[in-house]
Write an enzyme that holds these catalytic residues in place. Structure first.
Site, PDB file in Angstrom:
ATOM      1  N   ASP A 188       0.827  -1.210   0.000  1.00  0.00           N
ATOM      2  CA  ASP A 188       0.000   0.000   0.000  1.00  0.00           C
ATOM      3  C   ASP A 188       0.859   1.256   0.000  1.00  0.00           C
ATOM      4  O   ASP A 188       0.726   2.121   0.870  1.00  0.00           O
ATOM      5  CB  ASP A 188      -0.938   0.020   1.204  1.00  0.00           C
ATOM      6  CG  ASP A 188      -2.039  -1.015   1.090  1.00  0.00           C
ATOM      7  OD1 ASP A 188      -2.341  -1.427  -0.044  1.00  0.00           O
ATOM      8  OD2 ASP A 188      -2.600  -1.407   2.117  1.00  0.00           O
ATOM      9  N   GLU A 220     -11.352  -1.260  -2.828  1.00  0.00           N
ATOM     10  CA  GLU A 220     -10.739  -0.526  -1.718  1.00  0.00           C
ATOM     11  C   GLU A 220      -9.657   0.401  -2.250  1.00  0.00           C
ATOM     12  O   GLU A 220      -9.497   0.585  -3.453  1.00  0.00           O
ATOM     13  CB  GLU A 220     -10.167  -1.505  -0.686  1.00  0.00           C
ATOM     14  CG  GLU A 220      -9.156  -2.481  -1.245  1.00  0.00           C
ATOM     15  CD  GLU A 220      -8.786  -3.569  -0.264  1.00  0.00           C
ATOM     16  OE1 GLU A 220      -9.326  -3.593   0.862  1.00  0.00           O
ATOM     17  OE2 GLU A 220      -7.957  -4.426  -0.616  1.00  0.00           O
TER      18      GLU A 220
END
Length: 321
Positions: free
Chosen positions: A31, A206
């Site tokens: 991420d 997401e």
């Protein structure tokens, strides 16, 4: 989950960068998000806790700092979520202070929180991250999940907004108070920004990122299964809108995610890169850059690595260039 530095800027056709990161930090980062201070680039992310790496050439990366000691978790986050580390860091600078947004959760749980901390410096003895508490949270019975925060200032109103989520039930948006950066009282609507109802696993969407370019708001998301090494099916997709709250539309004019394939796809991966996602898109060095993680096929889908590439917007749709 992302690290934001520049928010606005015109589209340009930048020189292509395909920075497969190397160096003593081994380029392991999940991420990731990118920003720049002076001549130094930073990439923050989750790898055994929060950390950020630094580079002057986008190729060779070394450790810079580990907020909260890397695997540290504020007591209130640990109590609420049982989290053993924080995820998805995103950093802004306002005035002389840095703001670090994070989420706390455990894999597969909706007992999740989004909070932030502040520090006068990113590195060295002056770095001291002070936790400022909760922005938003969810519980096990919630229909959505408070993960993957992304904060964006609307150029039309100069109001800050939080985008997050959510795995199940799509991407959400809430207006923030510009002074406290907590939830705004003048608009309490929880906006449904996008969904992915026909994906596999169901509703797998997401890691929102918002960029504004040439009159459009662009929503970048990660679709499908994350965090499964060689079995990951993550992919990066985008949609666009003329208002920050949407509606965000696919190239054929359909509502993003309203049908299978109803997105503009940016990156499916390739013969070496499995499951690209967890992206951040920022305006740096006079052009748009995207950082994302992927799983290397050559290592059997081993630890996630990151890469930095340039984005262009031909015909007002983003593409790696």
């Amino acid at each position: 989950m992302k690290l934001v530095w520049s928010l606005l800027g015109p589209a340009i056709a930048a020189v292509a960068v395909n920075a497969q990161a190397t160096g003593s930090a081994s380029a392991l980062q999940h991420d990731p998000s990118i920003f720049k201070v002076g001549s130094t680039y930073y990439v923050a992310g989750s790898h055994n806790g929060l950390r950020y790496l630094k580079s002057t050439d986008l190729q060779n990366w070394t450790p810079a700092a580990t907020p909260f000691g890397g695997t540290g978790v504020p007591d209130w986050v640990a109590t609420r979520t049982k989290a053993e580390s924080l995820w998805a860091p995103e950093i802004h600078k306002f005035g002389n202070m840095f703001y670090l947004f994070y989420c706390g959760s455990t894999f597969g749980s909706r007992n999740s929180v989004i909070g932030f901390a502040t520090s006068p410096a990113l590195e060295g003895s002056a770095m001291k991250w002070t936790d400022q508490g909760e922005v938003i949270s969810t519980v096990a019975s919630s229909s959505y999940n408070a993960i993957d925060p992304y904060v964006f200032w609307d150029p039309a109103t100069q109001a800050p907004w939080l985008f997050f989520g959510s795995w199940g039930q799509g991407i959400k948006g809430r207006k923030l108070n510009p002074t406290t950066l907590k939830l705004a009282a003048d608009d309490t609507t929880l906006y449904q920004i996008a969904s992915n109802p026909k994906s596999n696993p169901a509703n797998a969407i997401e890691a929102p990122t918002i960029a504004y370019n040439n009159k459009f708001y662009y929503l970048f998301v990660s679709l499908d299964k994350c965090c499964a090494g060689a079995d990951s099916t993550y992919k990066i997709a985008a949609a666009r809108a003329t208002k920050i709250t949407g509606p965000y539309l696919a190239p054929d004019g359909s509502l993003a995610g309203s049908k299978f394939g109803g997105w503009h796809f940016v990156d499916f991966g390739d013969s070496e890169r499995i499951g690209p996602g967890g992206q951040s898109v920022q305006f740096i060095d006079g052009g748009w850059k995207m950082v994302n993680h992927y799983y290397p096929k050559s290592t059997g889908g081993g630890p996630a690595r990151f890469q930095v590439r340039n984005l262009c917007f031909p015909n007002d749709w983003p593409t790696v260039c």
